[in-house]
Design an enzyme around this catalytic site. Sequence first.
Site, mmCIF file in Angstrom:
data_model
loop_
_atom_site.group_PDB
_atom_site.id
_atom_site.type_symbol
_atom_site.label_atom_id
_atom_site.label_comp_id
_atom_site.label_asym_id
_atom_site.label_seq_id
_atom_site.Cartn_x
_atom_site.Cartn_y
_atom_site.Cartn_z
ATOM 1 N N ASP A 51 0.815 -1.209 0.000
ATOM 2 C CA ASP A 51 0.000 0.000 0.000
ATOM 3 C C ASP A 51 0.853 1.265 0.000
ATOM 4 O OD1 ASP A 51 -2.691 -0.307 -0.334
ATOM 5 O OD2 ASP A 51 -3.239 0.234 1.708
ATOM 6 N N ASP A 84 1.548 -9.697 9.582
ATOM 7 C CA ASP A 84 2.159 -8.373 9.540
ATOM 8 C C ASP A 84 3.532 -8.512 8.909
ATOM 9 O OD1 ASP A 84 0.014 -7.147 10.666
ATOM 10 O OD2 ASP A 84 0.885 -6.950 12.670
ATOM 11 N N ASP A 89 6.356 -7.612 9.685
ATOM 12 C CA ASP A 89 7.492 -7.896 10.570
ATOM 13 C C ASP A 89 7.309 -9.215 11.314
ATOM 14 O OD1 ASP A 89 5.392 -6.269 11.967
ATOM 15 O OD2 ASP A 89 6.580 -6.813 13.710
ATOM 16 N N ASP A 112 -9.767 -6.379 12.723
ATOM 17 C CA ASP A 112 -9.633 -7.787 13.076
ATOM 18 C C ASP A 112 -10.713 -8.240 14.058
ATOM 19 O OD1 ASP A 112 -8.563 -6.144 15.039
ATOM 20 O OD2 ASP A 112 -6.505 -6.838 14.762
#
Length: 712
Positions: A166, A230, A232, A327
């Site tokens: 994004d 995610d 990371d 979420d």
Amino acid sequence: MKQFFSAVLGIFFIYLCSISFTLNQQFLISVICLCGLFLLRRSSFLKTRYGKLFFLFLATFITLHYWIWRTKDTIVYTGALDYIGTIILYLAETHAIFLYLTGIFVNIWPIRRKPVPLPNDPEKLPTVDIFIPTLNEQEEIIKITLIGCKAIDYPREKIKIYLLDDGATLQKRRDPKTSKEAWERYYRFKKMAESLGINYITREKNEHAKAGNINYAFKKTNGELILILDCDHVPTRDILKNTVGWFLKDRKLFLVQTPHFFINPDPVEKNLRTFSDAPTEQQMFYQAIQLGLDFWNSSFFCGSAALLKRKCLEEIGGLEGETVTEDAETSICLHAKGLNSAYIGTPVVSGLNPGTYDSLITQRTRWTQGMIQIFMLKNPLLIKGLKLFQKLCYLNCCLFWFFGISRMIFLLAPVAYLLGRIQIYHASVLQVIAYALPHVLACLMIGNTLYGNVRWPFFSELYESAQSIFLLPAVISTILNPRKPSFRVTPKGLDLKKDFLNPLGKPFYILFIATLVSFPVASIMWYKYPVYRDVIMICGGWNLFNFFIVLACLGIIWERRQLRRFSRAWARGELEVICDNKKIKGEIKDISLSGIGFEVASIFDFKKGDKLLLFAKDRFGDRYEFEVEVARGLKKGKKVYLGCDFIVKKEKQFEKLVKFVYGDSQRWVEFWQRKSKPVSAIKGFVYLIKKGLEGSLDNFRGIGFEVKRRLI
């Protein structure tokens, strides 16, 4: 009939809690109940279902009895300002007690699921799409996660990996302000994805933040299951082996959530130096609360490290995006449709905590805003389809994030009385000992029983106090305008080249001065107003507790430098070391992508700069060979500890290194287990005082050095 008897029992229990006793009778009842809790904690009976229920029953009785007494006998009108203060404190206590009681309900009987074995026939396995959404994170962090995804043990033809970028949308590439950076990112990330054999997806507009990014990819892919990570969160090799089987066992399952494990300390743990001793902050949620929620079919999606079934998401058109916590919002909607969720307590990803205090506040502000949005816009109590127990579980999770208000009230209440003469708590010392003290002791015993392995006493108070002063505005603004909050990415992977005072730290100095000044004022009031000595004693003790919490907060806002590119993680395992054609066995002590620490017998003499070859095996039987350079050595009796840097010359070597460091979930399990050691309330408080004093002294010294440097 069962529900009828439960209702009757509940009404009778509340009636018992509401009975008024004389002060002497109350002392006796409190002593009996506390002794019962104490004895039960040391009895094997507590490990049985009925033993635990009786234990929780006693603790709940003490707290409800306290709250009813607090409601009936302590709210006294002595003036307009006093009455306002009294009501505010009472409401804050009521909020805390409600969370405490619903927390007991949530954690009545946590369940621990084991992986369901996968079928041997690959054709029977569902296809999996892996989504790694990104916005502005560092390329190096993303690349490690992508390499980790490539190492996952699952049939290659059944898995597809997608980088959802994004940060290089068409909207950004066309905007004159971001065009250059976005185009550079677009070509760089696309090239990285292609070199790794990974699919690259970007979209036209940055709409609906992370949920919009995922939903765009959702429409362009077709995997039966979707693993969301995610950027990371580096997965272990067995992430799908630990999770996919549950979808084959339960056809109504929409989610399998796994823990978020963090390889680096958060700012509180780093700045107070508690990371090597105490359980990490996230352990309480992922090793206790989620297990309790799972018992009630209420474990929810946490944004990453989770598999979702595409067919279930299609029923609601993809992830929900009305709030900034898409979420949990998505989980509520799917639970309301009668679908199931599951939680696997094995950490199968390793991620990065926010590196600084302000980054932590950015993250927690988003969580606060999102959960309050859910409460305001999609109140769990009003959602059709949710079971009553699910409503209570979600209500507990939503209302928790109002702690910014209640925790600030608890910090300011004793100061308001001692400095402002505002009467906030109308009770004698004897009443406090008979009613309030048993409630506090029962809470401590319940906390240590339910969460002792994963949260030391008073650490929750510290974390909430450290955040509340900045979350309070977020709570109020979201209540006033629940549609206003927008998604903000948490900065991670920051390098801190020196110690410094976080710019958000100023309010804590005000709190420090206020609590400190309150002590001499309390002494003067003690001699000047003998009739108020009961209240002065109560508020003085309360203020002392807050003073130690504020001292710890001063240590938190003094940021300690972080020079390593990759955080070292505690690890264990055997290896072989080869130097000058000599072979010796060693034991791994810590590891990261940049280096490894291990112990060997001191019969060989190593010096800085020596090149060594290391051979090691992982739990899956794969053998690895690494070249390292000795950076430092330390003799420990008959052993020598060597800290070495990895020498990586080729891309394939780096991929093998990622696989070795991050691939084994058992390493993260052992890391958590190493720190799962409960301590008593006294030891926990002494430990916190010690760390708080050390941190605040470092703060004052650092500021002193900085002032001296500027004057010179």
